[in-house]
Design a protein around this motif. Structure first.
Motif, short mmCIF file in Angstrom:
data_model
loop_
_atom_site.label_atom_id
_atom_site.label_comp_id
_atom_site.label_asym_id
_atom_site.label_seq_id
_atom_site.Cartn_x
_atom_site.Cartn_y
_atom_site.Cartn_z
N VAL A 109 -11.57 15.31 -14.73
CA VAL A 109 -11.92 14.34 -15.78
C VAL A 109 -13.27 14.70 -16.43
N GLU A 110 -14.18 15.27 -15.66
CA GLU A 110 -15.46 15.70 -16.23
C GLU A 110 -15.25 16.82 -17.25
N LYS A 111 -14.35 17.75 -16.95
CA LYS A 111 -14.03 18.85 -17.88
C LYS A 111 -13.39 18.31 -19.16
N VAL A 112 -12.52 17.30 -19.02
CA VAL A 112 -11.91 16.68 -20.20
C VAL A 112 -13.00 16.03 -21.05
N LYS A 113 -13.92 15.31 -20.41
CA LYS A 113 -15.02 14.67 -21.14
C LYS A 113 -15.90 15.71 -21.83
N GLU A 114 -16.19 16.80 -21.14
CA GLU A 114 -17.02 17.86 -21.73
C GLU A 114 -16.40 18.37 -23.02
N LYS A 115 -15.08 18.59 -23.00
CA LYS A 115 -14.43 19.14 -24.20
C LYS A 115 -14.30 18.09 -25.30
N TYR A 116 -13.80 16.91 -24.96
CA TYR A 116 -13.51 15.90 -25.98
C TYR A 116 -14.74 15.15 -26.47
N PHE A 117 -15.75 14.98 -25.64
CA PHE A 117 -16.95 14.26 -26.09
C PHE A 117 -18.09 15.23 -26.38
N ASP A 118 -18.53 15.96 -25.37
CA ASP A 118 -19.69 16.83 -25.53
C ASP A 118 -19.46 17.92 -26.58
N TYR A 119 -18.21 18.41 -26.67
CA TYR A 119 -17.93 19.51 -27.61
C TYR A 119 -17.32 18.98 -28.91
N PHE A 120 -16.13 18.37 -28.86
CA PHE A 120 -15.46 17.91 -30.08
C PHE A 120 -16.28 16.86 -30.83
N ALA A 121 -16.70 15.82 -30.14
CA ALA A 121 -17.37 14.69 -30.81
C ALA A 121 -18.80 14.99 -31.24
N LEU A 122 -19.50 15.80 -30.46
CA LEU A 122 -20.91 16.02 -30.74
C LEU A 122 -21.22 17.33 -31.46
N LYS A 123 -20.31 18.31 -31.37
CA LYS A 123 -20.62 19.62 -31.94
C LYS A 123 -19.63 20.10 -33.00
N LYS A 124 -18.57 19.35 -33.24
CA LYS A 124 -17.56 19.74 -34.22
C LYS A 124 -17.43 18.67 -35.30
N ASP A 125 -16.74 19.01 -36.38
CA ASP A 125 -16.47 18.06 -37.46
C ASP A 125 -15.16 17.35 -37.10
N LEU A 126 -15.26 16.38 -36.20
CA LEU A 126 -14.09 15.73 -35.61
C LEU A 126 -13.36 14.83 -36.60
N HIS A 127 -12.07 15.08 -36.74
CA HIS A 127 -11.14 14.22 -37.48
C HIS A 127 -10.03 13.87 -36.50
N LEU A 128 -9.50 12.67 -36.63
CA LEU A 128 -8.47 12.20 -35.70
C LEU A 128 -7.15 12.02 -36.42
#
Length: 188
Positions: free
Chosen positions: A136-155
């Protein structure tokens, strides 16, 4: 099969995805509930991702519900030419959600029902030799730390028939679009 490349920070893909971006959650929900418009799929650009929630849920499917679905499958369909096998996908023991804010500062919690997040969890669980905390930590790293904070996230948002008209917010996240953040867009 035709593919659309990711050259130029996903330029060709952005031309398709960015055709109609929603930024106002209340307006989008109103379109979904309006029987003349009936929006059930949308691209949504949150102004801010506030949090990433991880909630432990039951590890197994409800046996009664599975029996009902199997009975429906066994009943068959007059118009089906071939019989399809009844298979149950492994249930994720966690529910993942984004807490987002729209252009008007309205906060929403949206469940992520994307196939990819489930597969990421399964793959990292296997790599972590069954350690759920690491997975779950790895999922959070990708979806929050990477996608949400470092990418131009669209849903990519979608609704289900069961909840489309009777749910206050019928939308769930069915996918993510994550190109790099651009400081200046291309002139050409």
């Amino acid at each position: 099969m035709n593919t659309i490349d990711t050259k130029g920070n996903w330029f060709k893909r952005k031309q398709i995805v960015f055709n109609n971006i929603h930024t106002d959650i209340k307006k989008l929900i109103a379109e979904a509930h309006d029987k003349n418009v009936c929006t059930s799929l949308a691209v949504f650009k949150p102004t801010k991702v506030i949090d990433f929630k991880i909630e432990k849920v039951a590890s197994n499917w409800d046996k009664k519900k599975v029996a009902q679905l199997k009975a429906l499958n066994d009943q068959g369909n007059l118009f089906d030419m071939e019989e399809l096998p009844f298979e149950i996908v492994e249930k994720l023991p966690y529910k993942f959600s984004y807490v987002i804010e729209d252009v008007n500062g309205v906060s929403s919690t949206m469940m992520i029902e994307d196939w990819e997040i489930g597969q990421l969890y399964r793959n990292t669980l296997a790599a972590a030799e069954g350690n759920e905390a690491i997975a779950v930590e790895k999922v959070k790293e990708k979806y929050f730390d990477y996608f949400a904070l470092k990418k131009d996230l669209h849903l990519y948002l979608g609704t289900t028939k069961a909840f489309h008209y009777r749910s206050k917010n019928p939308f769930m996240i069915i996918g993510t679009f994550t190109p790099d953040i651009e400081i200046q867009t291309s002139l050409f």
